[in-house]
Design a protein around this motif. Structure first.
Motif, PDB file in Angstrom:
ATOM      1  N   THR A   1      30.068  39.820   5.079  1.00  0.00           N
ATOM      2  CA  THR A   1      28.989  39.663   4.101  1.00  0.00           C
ATOM      3  C   THR A   1      28.771  40.944   3.299  1.00  0.00           C
ATOM      4  O   THR A   1      28.245  40.887   2.195  1.00  0.00           O
ATOM      5  CB  THR A   1      27.677  39.238   4.789  1.00  0.00           C
ATOM      6  N   ASP A   2      29.202  42.098   3.837  1.00  0.00           N
ATOM      7  CA  ASP A   2      29.049  43.341   3.080  1.00  0.00           C
ATOM      8  C   ASP A   2      30.326  43.720   2.319  1.00  0.00           C
ATOM      9  O   ASP A   2      30.528  44.869   1.949  1.00  0.00           O
ATOM     10  CB  ASP A   2      28.572  44.493   3.964  1.00  0.00           C
ATOM     11  N   TYR A   3      31.196  42.723   2.069  1.00  0.00           N
ATOM     12  CA  TYR A   3      32.358  42.899   1.202  1.00  0.00           C
ATOM     13  C   TYR A   3      31.846  43.227  -0.202  1.00  0.00           C
ATOM     14  O   TYR A   3      30.854  42.650  -0.624  1.00  0.00           O
ATOM     15  CB  TYR A   3      33.179  41.598   1.184  1.00  0.00           C
ATOM     16  N   PRO A   4      32.420  44.119  -0.930  1.00  0.00           N
ATOM     17  CA  PRO A   4      33.713  44.777  -0.748  1.00  0.00           C
ATOM     18  C   PRO A   4      33.647  46.118  -0.022  1.00  0.00           C
ATOM     19  O   PRO A   4      34.618  46.861  -0.003  1.00  0.00           O
ATOM     20  CB  PRO A   4      34.175  44.986  -2.197  1.00  0.00           C
ATOM     21  N   PHE A   5      32.501  46.402   0.601  1.00  0.00           N
ATOM     22  CA  PHE A   5      32.360  47.706   1.260  1.00  0.00           C
ATOM     23  C   PHE A   5      33.012  47.744   2.636  1.00  0.00           C
ATOM     24  O   PHE A   5      33.264  48.809   3.182  1.00  0.00           O
ATOM     25  CB  PHE A   5      30.887  48.100   1.322  1.00  0.00           C
ATOM     26  N   LYS A   6      33.291  46.570   3.181  1.00  0.00           N
ATOM     27  CA  LYS A   6      34.013  46.460   4.456  1.00  0.00           C
ATOM     28  C   LYS A   6      35.224  45.556   4.233  1.00  0.00           C
ATOM     29  O   LYS A   6      35.161  44.613   3.446  1.00  0.00           O
ATOM     30  CB  LYS A   6      33.113  45.843   5.530  1.00  0.00           C
ATOM     31  N   PRO A   7      36.331  45.833   4.939  1.00  0.00           N
ATOM     32  CA  PRO A   7      37.539  45.022   4.733  1.00  0.00           C
ATOM     33  C   PRO A   7      37.432  43.646   5.377  1.00  0.00           C
ATOM     34  O   PRO A   7      36.707  43.469   6.359  1.00  0.00           O
ATOM     35  CB  PRO A   7      38.625  45.848   5.430  1.00  0.00           C
ATOM     36  N   PRO A   8      38.167  42.677   4.833  1.00  0.00           N
ATOM     37  CA  PRO A   8      38.212  41.364   5.468  1.00  0.00           C
ATOM     38  C   PRO A   8      39.041  41.405   6.748  1.00  0.00           C
ATOM     39  O   PRO A   8      39.825  42.342   6.958  1.00  0.00           O
ATOM     40  CB  PRO A   8      38.874  40.475   4.420  1.00  0.00           C
ATOM     41  N   LYS A   9      38.862  40.389   7.586  1.00  0.00           N
ATOM     42  CA  LYS A   9      39.695  40.228   8.784  1.00  0.00           C
ATOM     43  C   LYS A   9      40.719  39.145   8.473  1.00  0.00           C
ATOM     44  O   LYS A   9      40.378  38.101   7.923  1.00  0.00           O
ATOM     45  CB  LYS A   9      38.849  39.803   9.983  1.00  0.00           C
ATOM     46  N   VAL A  10      41.963  39.416   8.846  1.00  0.00           N
ATOM     47  CA  VAL A  10      43.055  38.487   8.560  1.00  0.00           C
ATOM     48  C   VAL A  10      43.633  37.985   9.870  1.00  0.00           C
ATOM     49  O   VAL A  10      43.828  38.760  10.808  1.00  0.00           O
ATOM     50  CB  VAL A  10      44.159  39.185   7.730  1.00  0.00           C
TER      51      VAL A  10
END
Length: 148
Positions: free
Chosen positions: A58-67
């Motif tokens: 939810t704090d994207y783009p400040f944290k990376p996504p998980k793949v």
């Protein structure tokens, strides 16, 4: 930041790429994406389609996504449970300027050129380094079995 994410999704829909398709996992969750990537040509993954889940914080783009790979793949950088990591997806390697498109590009690049020096599966990495022919044979078999 859901406006940015909506914009990125719209860009995918407006200009689809030939080698992957991205969509929301469900219509009501902008933070969970499903991506189908065609295996790169001239790799053991060719002719396979690999399903990947991208969980966007939810704090994207400040944290990376998980793949996570939903399709089993014989690859030194993908765990047996589908977990996937690259420097780009670490807190230190991530930058708010990066987009989901660049994450997908990085996955594709690693499918073309596995990084056996930074593996999640050390045995597969060892085989990749010492007997690439055997690695490619197994990777091709897995592709045929799991990615069709």
């Amino acid at each position: 930041m859901s406006k940015r994410l909506q914009k990125e999704l719209k860009e995918f829909m407006d200009a689809p790429q030939g080698w992957f398709k991205a969509e929301l996992a469900s219509d009501d969750n902008l933070f969970l994406w499903r991506v189908a990537i065609d295996g790169p040509e001239k790799t053991p993954f060719e002719k396979g389609t690999f399903k990947i889940e991208i969980e966007v914080p939810t704090d994207y783009p400040f944290k990376p996504p998980k793949v996570k790979f939903l399709t089993k793949i014989y690859h030194p950088n993908v765990k047996s449970d589908g977990g996937f990591c690259t420097d780009m997806l670490t807190t230190e390697g991530w930058s708010p300027q990066l987009k989901i498109q660049q994450v997908i590009d990085e996955i594709y690049r690693l499918m073309k050129e596995p990084n056996a020096d930074n593996p999640l599966e050390p045995e597969i990495a060892q085989q990749f380094k010492t007997d690439k022919t055997a690695w490619a044979k197994t990777a091709k078999e897995w592709t045929k079995k799991h990615a069709k």
